[in-house]
Design a protein around this motif. Structure first.
Motif, PDB file in Angstrom:
ATOM      1  N   LEU A 229      12.977   6.176   1.343  1.00  0.00           N
ATOM      2  CA  LEU A 229      13.355   4.814   0.931  1.00  0.00           C
ATOM      3  C   LEU A 229      12.227   4.151   0.154  1.00  0.00           C
ATOM      4  O   LEU A 229      12.471   3.506  -0.878  1.00  0.00           O
ATOM      5  CB  LEU A 229      13.723   3.990   2.155  1.00  0.00           C
ATOM      6  CG  LEU A 229      14.050   2.512   1.890  1.00  0.00           C
ATOM      7  CD1 LEU A 229      15.212   2.378   0.914  1.00  0.00           C
ATOM      8  CD2 LEU A 229      14.354   1.790   3.202  1.00  0.00           C
ATOM      9  N   VAL A 230      10.995   4.303   0.602  1.00  0.00           N
ATOM     10  CA  VAL A 230       9.855   3.717  -0.111  1.00  0.00           C
ATOM     11  C   VAL A 230       9.731   4.326  -1.506  1.00  0.00           C
ATOM     12  O   VAL A 230       9.456   3.610  -2.483  1.00  0.00           O
ATOM     13  CB  VAL A 230       8.555   3.908   0.703  1.00  0.00           C
ATOM     14  CG1 VAL A 230       7.327   3.577  -0.138  1.00  0.00           C
ATOM     15  CG2 VAL A 230       8.588   3.023   1.950  1.00  0.00           C
ATOM     16  N   ARG A 231       9.943   5.627  -1.628  1.00  0.00           N
ATOM     17  CA  ARG A 231       9.917   6.259  -2.966  1.00  0.00           C
ATOM     18  C   ARG A 231      11.012   5.669  -3.863  1.00  0.00           C
ATOM     19  O   ARG A 231      10.783   5.411  -5.052  1.00  0.00           O
ATOM     20  CB  ARG A 231      10.098   7.767  -2.839  1.00  0.00           C
ATOM     21  CG  ARG A 231       8.829   8.506  -2.441  1.00  0.00           C
ATOM     22  CD  ARG A 231       9.102   9.971  -2.110  1.00  0.00           C
ATOM     23  NE  ARG A 231       9.747  10.700  -3.205  1.00  0.00           N
ATOM     24  CZ  ARG A 231       9.105  11.292  -4.220  1.00  0.00           C
ATOM     25  NH1 ARG A 231       7.773  11.217  -4.287  1.00  0.00           N
ATOM     26  NH2 ARG A 231       9.760  11.948  -5.155  1.00  0.00           N
TER      27      ARG A 231
ATOM     28  N   GLU B  26      13.788   9.308 -12.711  1.00  0.00           N
ATOM     29  CA  GLU B  26      13.457  10.557 -12.023  1.00  0.00           C
ATOM     30  C   GLU B  26      13.032  10.303 -10.581  1.00  0.00           C
ATOM     31  O   GLU B  26      13.438  11.030  -9.663  1.00  0.00           O
ATOM     32  CB  GLU B  26      12.349  11.287 -12.780  1.00  0.00           C
ATOM     33  CG  GLU B  26      11.972  12.632 -12.183  1.00  0.00           C
ATOM     34  CD  GLU B  26      10.895  13.356 -12.964  1.00  0.00           C
ATOM     35  OE1 GLU B  26      10.337  14.328 -12.425  1.00  0.00           O
ATOM     36  OE2 GLU B  26      10.607  12.950 -14.112  1.00  0.00           O
ATOM     37  N   LEU B  27      12.219   9.279 -10.354  1.00  0.00           N
ATOM     38  CA  LEU B  27      11.748   9.018  -8.997  1.00  0.00           C
ATOM     39  C   LEU B  27      12.897   8.581  -8.090  1.00  0.00           C
ATOM     40  O   LEU B  27      12.951   8.984  -6.921  1.00  0.00           O
ATOM     41  CB  LEU B  27      10.655   7.953  -9.009  1.00  0.00           C
ATOM     42  CG  LEU B  27      10.029   7.602  -7.653  1.00  0.00           C
ATOM     43  CD1 LEU B  27       9.498   8.840  -6.942  1.00  0.00           C
ATOM     44  CD2 LEU B  27       8.913   6.576  -7.816  1.00  0.00           C
ATOM     45  N   LEU B  28      13.807   7.780  -8.602  1.00  0.00           N
ATOM     46  CA  LEU B  28      14.956   7.383  -7.788  1.00  0.00           C
ATOM     47  C   LEU B  28      15.827   8.598  -7.464  1.00  0.00           C
ATOM     48  O   LEU B  28      16.242   8.781  -6.314  1.00  0.00           O
ATOM     49  CB  LEU B  28      15.775   6.309  -8.504  1.00  0.00           C
ATOM     50  CG  LEU B  28      17.011   5.785  -7.765  1.00  0.00           C
ATOM     51  CD1 LEU B  28      16.648   5.279  -6.363  1.00  0.00           C
ATOM     52  CD2 LEU B  28      17.704   4.683  -8.570  1.00  0.00           C
ATOM     53  N   ARG B  29      16.092   9.429  -8.454  1.00  0.00           N
ATOM     54  CA  ARG B  29      16.923  10.613  -8.217  1.00  0.00           C
ATOM     55  C   ARG B  29      16.271  11.565  -7.221  1.00  0.00           C
ATOM     56  O   ARG B  29      16.955  12.201  -6.415  1.00  0.00           O
ATOM     57  CB  ARG B  29      17.192  11.353  -9.527  1.00  0.00           C
ATOM     58  CG  ARG B  29      18.284  10.741 -10.379  1.00  0.00           C
ATOM     59  CD  ARG B  29      18.653  11.601 -11.566  1.00  0.00           C
ATOM     60  NE  ARG B  29      17.557  11.705 -12.540  1.00  0.00           N
ATOM     61  CZ  ARG B  29      16.803  12.763 -12.741  1.00  0.00           C
ATOM     62  NH1 ARG B  29      16.996  13.862 -12.009  1.00  0.00           N
ATOM     63  NH2 ARG B  29      15.849  12.761 -13.644  1.00  0.00           N
TER      64      ARG B  29
ATOM     65  N   ALA C 158       0.836  -1.205   0.000  1.00  0.00           N
ATOM     66  CA  ALA C 158       0.000   0.000   0.000  1.00  0.00           C
ATOM     67  C   ALA C 158       0.871   1.256   0.000  1.00  0.00           C
ATOM     68  O   ALA C 158       0.539   2.252  -0.664  1.00  0.00           O
ATOM     69  CB  ALA C 158      -0.922  -0.003   1.218  1.00  0.00           C
ATOM     70  N   GLY C 159       1.986   1.206   0.737  1.00  0.00           N
ATOM     71  CA  GLY C 159       2.891   2.347   0.757  1.00  0.00           C
ATOM     72  C   GLY C 159       3.538   2.589  -0.594  1.00  0.00           C
ATOM     73  O   GLY C 159       3.706   3.749  -1.020  1.00  0.00           O
ATOM     74  N   ILE C 160       3.910   1.517  -1.274  1.00  0.00           N
ATOM     75  CA  ILE C 160       4.469   1.654  -2.626  1.00  0.00           C
ATOM     76  C   ILE C 160       3.435   2.249  -3.569  1.00  0.00           C
ATOM     77  O   ILE C 160       3.732   3.152  -4.367  1.00  0.00           O
ATOM     78  CB  ILE C 160       4.951   0.288  -3.150  1.00  0.00           C
ATOM     79  CG1 ILE C 160       6.167  -0.203  -2.356  1.00  0.00           C
ATOM     80  CG2 ILE C 160       5.267   0.352  -4.646  1.00  0.00           C
ATOM     81  CD1 ILE C 160       7.418   0.626  -2.528  1.00  0.00           C
ATOM     82  N   GLN C 161       2.182   1.771  -3.463  1.00  0.00           N
ATOM     83  CA  GLN C 161       1.127   2.307  -4.320  1.00  0.00           C
ATOM     84  C   GLN C 161       0.904   3.789  -4.052  1.00  0.00           C
ATOM     85  O   GLN C 161       0.729   4.588  -4.985  1.00  0.00           O
ATOM     86  CB  GLN C 161      -0.168   1.533  -4.110  1.00  0.00           C
ATOM     87  CG  GLN C 161      -1.271   1.887  -5.110  1.00  0.00           C
ATOM     88  CD  GLN C 161      -0.893   1.498  -6.528  1.00  0.00           C
ATOM     89  OE1 GLN C 161      -0.633   0.331  -6.817  1.00  0.00           O
ATOM     90  NE2 GLN C 161      -0.828   2.481  -7.424  1.00  0.00           N
ATOM     91  N   SER C 162       0.908   4.174  -2.802  1.00  0.00           N
ATOM     92  CA  SER C 162       0.722   5.586  -2.450  1.00  0.00           C
ATOM     93  C   SER C 162       1.850   6.443  -3.021  1.00  0.00           C
ATOM     94  O   SER C 162       1.606   7.549  -3.529  1.00  0.00           O
ATOM     95  CB  SER C 162       0.660   5.759  -0.930  1.00  0.00           C
ATOM     96  OG  SER C 162      -0.496   5.147  -0.398  1.00  0.00           O
TER      97      SER C 162
ATOM     98  N   PHE D 191      12.347  -6.435  -2.565  1.00  0.00           N
ATOM     99  CA  PHE D 191      13.746  -6.848  -2.495  1.00  0.00           C
ATOM    100  C   PHE D 191      14.666  -5.635  -2.365  1.00  0.00           C
ATOM    101  O   PHE D 191      15.705  -5.705  -1.685  1.00  0.00           O
ATOM    102  CB  PHE D 191      14.121  -7.705  -3.701  1.00  0.00           C
ATOM    103  CG  PHE D 191      13.684  -9.143  -3.568  1.00  0.00           C
ATOM    104  CD1 PHE D 191      14.323  -9.990  -2.677  1.00  0.00           C
ATOM    105  CD2 PHE D 191      12.632  -9.640  -4.326  1.00  0.00           C
ATOM    106  CE1 PHE D 191      13.921 -11.315  -2.531  1.00  0.00           C
ATOM    107  CE2 PHE D 191      12.221 -10.966  -4.186  1.00  0.00           C
ATOM    108  CZ  PHE D 191      12.861 -11.806  -3.285  1.00  0.00           C
ATOM    109  N   CYS D 192      14.303  -4.534  -2.986  1.00  0.00           N
ATOM    110  CA  CYS D 192      15.079  -3.302  -2.826  1.00  0.00           C
ATOM    111  C   CYS D 192      15.030  -2.833  -1.374  1.00  0.00           C
ATOM    112  O   CYS D 192      16.066  -2.510  -0.774  1.00  0.00           O
ATOM    113  CB  CYS D 192      14.523  -2.226  -3.764  1.00  0.00           C
ATOM    114  SG  CYS D 192      15.412  -0.649  -3.700  1.00  0.00           S
ATOM    115  N   TYR D 193      13.853  -2.814  -0.806  1.00  0.00           N
ATOM    116  CA  TYR D 193      13.664  -2.343   0.564  1.00  0.00           C
ATOM    117  C   TYR D 193      14.453  -3.199   1.552  1.00  0.00           C
ATOM    118  O   TYR D 193      15.174  -2.679   2.424  1.00  0.00           O
ATOM    119  CB  TYR D 193      12.175  -2.376   0.907  1.00  0.00           C
ATOM    120  CG  TYR D 193      11.838  -1.885   2.295  1.00  0.00           C
ATOM    121  CD1 TYR D 193      11.703  -0.525   2.565  1.00  0.00           C
ATOM    122  CD2 TYR D 193      11.633  -2.788   3.340  1.00  0.00           C
ATOM    123  CE1 TYR D 193      11.391  -0.067   3.836  1.00  0.00           C
ATOM    124  CE2 TYR D 193      11.318  -2.347   4.619  1.00  0.00           C
ATOM    125  CZ  TYR D 193      11.195  -0.988   4.857  1.00  0.00           C
ATOM    126  OH  TYR D 193      10.897  -0.547   6.128  1.00  0.00           O
TER     127      TYR D 193
END
Length: 354
Positions: A74-76, A145-148, A11-15, A56-58
Motif C-alpha cells: 500500500l505504501v508503494r 510502473e510503481l502503482l502497477r 519516511a516510509g514513502i521516502q524509503s 490522502f491516498c493511504y
C-alpha cells in the motif's frame, strides 16, 4: 490529535521511492554517466516534501479498509503519486521559466548550467529544456510502473489504475488550460477556478483519495462521498497555494517573493483583484503580470491585491470550502479512525505556510 505517525509515514514513502529509484538506476546503469545524471536528478526531485497526495491516498484506502492486507504494498502504491507530482513540478518549472524549486535550481536550470560548465556544443538553455522534458516524462512513466508493481494483487490494482489514468489526463489538460490562459493574458474568476480544479485540486486530493479507496474495493457511493470531501478541500488547498505564490515568505517557500506575479499567473486571487481594484490599480496589476518585477514592485502589487479585498475574499473562500469538506467528511460512511486523520490532513492542507 490521532495517534498517526505522520513523520514515520513520510519516511516510509521516502524509503519506497528510494528503493524504486535504486531499481531503476540498476536497470539504466548500462547506459552510462548521462543516464546516471538523469537518475540523480530524479532522486532529488522526489526527496522531501509534505507527501499530501500519498497521505490522502493511504487514508482513502484505510477509510474503506481499516486494516490493510499488505502495508508495504500500500505504501508503494501511495508513493506512485509522489512520482506523478514530481513529474508535474519538473514540467511546470520549465513552462513557467522558474529558476528555483525548494530553494535549489529547477531541473532545466541545473542541466543548463552543467552544459555551460562543460563547454559542450549547442545551446545550454535548449539542453536544459530537453533534460527537464525527458525527466518529467520519465517520472510520469515511473509513476504508472510503481502503482502497477506495488505488490497488491492486480485485481485490486486495476480499478485504481483506471482512476490514475483519469488523474493524469486531468492534470495534463489542466496544465494546458493554465498555459493557454496565461498566453491570452486574461481570465475571469470562473475560468481561473476551472484551471485550479483540473490542474491541481483534483489531482492533489480527490484523485489520491479515489486511488486509495479503489485499491480497497470502494463502491461508487463511497467514491462519491470522498469526492464531496476531497474536491472542495482540493480547491481550498490550491487557493492557499495561490496566496503563498503572492504573499509567501521566500525563506519558507523556496521561491522568489511574489513568484506567481512574476510568472504572470492568472489565478483566482488575481482575477478577483482585477475585478474589484480601482481602474488605475487594475491596469497596473494587469500590465505588470509576467514581467521581471523588483521586490519594491512586488510589494506595490501586493498592496493593490490587499486593498482590493481579494486577499481577504480568498481567505474567506478557503474557510468556506474547508468547512464544506469537513461537513461532507462527517456525513460519509467511512472508518472513524480514518475520518479523524483525514480531518487533520484537511486542516494541514488549508492552513499551511509552505
Amino acid at each position: 490529535m490521532t495517534g498517526w505517525d505522520s513523520a514515520g509515514f513520510r519516511a516510509g514513502i521516502q524509503s519506497a521511492l528510494d528503493a524504486f529509484i535504486d531499481e531503476q538506476a540498476a536497470t539504466l546503469a548500462p547506459l552510462g554517466g548521462d543516464a546516471s545524471r538523469l537518475v540523480r536528478e530524479a532522486r532529488t526531485s522526489v526527496s522531501g516534501g509534505k507527501r499530501f497526495r500519498a497521505a490522502f491516498c493511504y487514508w482513502g484506502h484505510r477509510a474503506v479498509r481499516p486494516a490493510p492486507a499488505d502495508e508495504t504494498a500500500l505504501v508503494r502504491a501511495c508513493a506512485s503519486l509522489e512520482l506523478l507530482h514530481a513529474s508535474a513540478l519538473v514540467h511546470d518549472d520549465y513552462m513557467d521559466a522558474s529558476d528555483t524549486r525548494r530553494g535549489r535550481p529547477a531541473t532545466h536550470r541545473l542541466f543548463e548550467a552543467e552544459h555551460g560548465e562543460a563547454g559542450w556544443r549547442g545551446d545550454p538553455e535548449q539542453y536544459g529544456a530537453a533534460a527537464a522534458i525527458l525527466l518529467g516524462d520519465l517520472l510520469l512513466s515511473w509513476s504508472d510502473e510503481l502503482l502497477r508493481r506495488c505488490g497488491l494483487p492486480f485485481a485490486e490494482v486495476a480499478p485504481a489504475l483506471e482512476v490514475f489514468d483519469r488523474c493524469r489526463s486531468e492534470v495534463i489538460a489542466g496544465q494546458f488550460l493554465d498555459v493557454s490562459v496565461q498566453a491570452r493574458g486574461r481570465a475571469d474568476v470562473e475560468t481561473a477556478m476551472t484551471v485550479l480544479r483540473y490542474k491541481s485540486a483534483k489531482y492533489s486530493i480527490e484523485r489520491p483519495l479515489h486511488i486509495g479507496a479503489a485499491l480497497a474495493g470502494a463502491s461508487p457511493e463511497t467514491m462519491a462521498q470522498l469526492s464531496s470531501f476531497g474536491l472542495p478541500l482540493g480547491e481550498a488547498f490550491q487557493l492557499r497555494d495561490d496566496l503563498l505564490g503572492v504573499f509567501g515568505d521566500p525563506a519558507t517557500t523556496g521561491k522568489p517573493a511574489g513568484d506567481d506575479l512574476i510568472e504572470g499567473k492568472r489565478t483566482v486571487l488575481v482575477a478577483l483583484a482585477l475585478d474589484t481594484a480601482s481602474p488605475a490599480d487594475a491596469a497596473l496589476l494587469d500590465r505588470s503580470l509576467g514581467t521581471d518585477l523588483s521586490e519594491d514592485q512586488v510589494a506595490v502589487l501586493r498592496e493593490i491585491i490587499d486593498a482590493s479585498g481579494a486577499h481577504a475574499q480568498v481567505e474567506e473562500v478557503i474557510g468556506s470550502l474547508g468547512d464544506h469538506a469537513v461537513t461532507a467528511l462527517d456525513k460519509a460512511d467511512l472508518d472513524d479512525a480514518a475520518r479523524e486523520v483525514l480531518r487533520e490532513l484537511a486542516s494541514a492542507a488549508t492552513q499551511r505556510v509552505v
